[in-house]
Design a protein around this motif. Sequence first.
Motif, PDB file in Angstrom:
ATOM      1  N   MET A  98       0.834  -1.190   0.000  1.00 50.49           N
ATOM      2  CA  MET A  98       0.000   0.000   0.000  1.00 50.49           C
ATOM      3  C   MET A  98       0.876   1.251   0.000  1.00 50.49           C
ATOM      4  SD  MET A  98      -2.974  -1.490   0.195  1.00 50.49           S
ATOM      5  CE  MET A  98      -4.131  -0.219   0.634  1.00 50.49           C
ATOM      6  N   ASN A  99       0.417   2.252  -0.657  1.00 47.30           N
ATOM      7  CA  ASN A  99       1.083   3.550  -0.609  1.00 47.30           C
ATOM      8  C   ASN A  99       2.539   3.471  -1.056  1.00 47.30           C
ATOM      9  OD1 ASN A  99       1.035   6.306  -0.167  1.00 47.30           O
ATOM     10  ND2 ASN A  99       1.716   6.117   1.952  1.00 47.30           N
ATOM     11  N   VAL A 100       2.764   2.852  -2.208  1.00 45.49           N
ATOM     12  CA  VAL A 100       4.105   2.795  -2.786  1.00 45.49           C
ATOM     13  C   VAL A 100       4.399   4.199  -3.318  1.00 45.49           C
ATOM     14  CG1 VAL A 100       5.565   1.704  -4.544  1.00 45.49           C
ATOM     15  CG2 VAL A 100       3.828   0.363  -3.362  1.00 45.49           C
ATOM     16  N   ALA A 101       4.772   5.084  -2.410  1.00 44.22           N
ATOM     17  CA  ALA A 101       4.874   6.502  -2.769  1.00 44.22           C
ATOM     18  C   ALA A 101       6.290   7.054  -2.672  1.00 44.22           C
ATOM     19  CB  ALA A 101       3.941   7.321  -1.876  1.00 44.22           C
ATOM     20  N   SER A 102       7.235   6.244  -2.283  1.00 43.24           N
ATOM     21  CA  SER A 102       8.602   6.742  -2.192  1.00 43.24           C
ATOM     22  C   SER A 102       9.566   5.590  -2.458  1.00 43.24           C
ATOM     23  CB  SER A 102       8.870   7.337  -0.805  1.00 43.24           C
ATOM     24  OG  SER A 102       8.760   6.336   0.185  1.00 43.24           O
ATOM     25  N   GLY A 103      10.820   5.932  -2.632  1.00 46.40           N
ATOM     26  CA  GLY A 103      11.839   4.918  -2.838  1.00 46.40           C
ATOM     27  C   GLY A 103      11.807   4.323  -4.224  1.00 46.40           C
ATOM     28  N   ASN A 104      12.555   3.230  -4.388  1.00 51.33           N
ATOM     29  CA  ASN A 104      12.691   2.666  -5.725  1.00 51.33           C
ATOM     30  C   ASN A 104      11.448   1.925  -6.201  1.00 51.33           C
ATOM     31  OD1 ASN A 104      13.018   0.363  -4.167  1.00 51.33           O
ATOM     32  ND2 ASN A 104      15.214   0.195  -4.554  1.00 51.33           N
ATOM     33  N   GLY A 105      10.542   1.543  -5.307  1.00 49.23           N
ATOM     34  CA  GLY A 105       9.277   0.942  -5.736  1.00 49.23           C
ATOM     35  C   GLY A 105       8.425   1.946  -6.492  1.00 49.23           C
ATOM     36  N   SER A 106       8.322   3.165  -5.957  1.00 43.88           N
ATOM     37  CA  SER A 106       7.530   4.191  -6.647  1.00 43.88           C
ATOM     38  C   SER A 106       8.215   4.616  -7.940  1.00 43.88           C
ATOM     39  CB  SER A 106       7.290   5.402  -5.752  1.00 43.88           C
ATOM     40  OG  SER A 106       8.491   6.087  -5.484  1.00 43.88           O
ATOM     41  N   GLU A 107       9.550   4.633  -7.957  1.00 40.58           N
ATOM     42  CA  GLU A 107      10.273   4.955  -9.192  1.00 40.58           C
ATOM     43  C   GLU A 107       9.962   3.920 -10.266  1.00 40.58           C
ATOM     44  OE1 GLU A 107      14.411   5.283  -8.177  1.00 40.58           O
ATOM     45  OE2 GLU A 107      14.037   6.975  -6.823  1.00 40.58           O
TER      46      GLU A 107
END
Length: 195
Positions: A98-107
Motif C-alpha cells: 500500500m502507498n508505494v509513494a517513495s523509494g525505488n518501488g515508486s520509481e
Amino acid sequence: MAERRRRFAEHYRAEPAKEKPYCDDGAEHVSIPGIPAAMYVNAISAAQGEIRAWHNANPVGDEIPDWPLLKTSDIQYLRYEAAFNGARVAPLRRIVRMNVASGNGSEMVLYLSNLNTRFIGMTLTPGDLSEWRVDGQAGPVSATTSDFFHAFLGTDNGASSIWLVREHGRRLGITGIEKVVIVNAQNVAIHFSHS
C-alpha cells in the motif's frame, strides 16, 4: 522460529493503528519502544489470505539496537500467524504493498506509467516475454513484461515478499511469486504460488 517469537515478545509492541488511513483499514501498528524509526503497519485479513502492507521500516544508523532485529518479513509472518488465534494458518494469497509513494518501488511504478499509459491493472508475470518498446529521451527502451516483473521484485517494496517465500514459505503454504499486479498508482499486489 522459537527465537524469532521470543525476540518479538521481548522487544516489539503491537497495538491497533491510531492514525489515518491505517486505522480505517483495521491495521495494526508494531513498534520497538524507544526507537521511533522502527515502524511496521500492516492490515491482516485471515479470511482473504492477505496482508496489506502500509509501512514497514527497520531502524538505521544510530537507532539500530544491540540485539538482532527481525526482518520486516518476520514481523509480517508473525502477525499473519497471530490473526489465526492458534488455528491452522491458511495459505497467504497475496501481499498488497500500500502507498508505494517513495523509494525505488515508486520509481519503478512511475517508470512503468511513462512507458505505458494503461499500466493500471497491468499484470506482470515471470514468463511473459511480450516486448515493450518506447522511444524516450535516452533513446529506445526495450524490455519484456518478465523483465519488469523481476525488476519490481528487486525494489524495496518487492524484496520482502521474496523473504516471505524464502523464510516462511512452508508455514504460509507458498512456493513462489506468481504475478505482480499494479492495482493503482500507489498500490501493488504481489500474488503467491502455492504447493
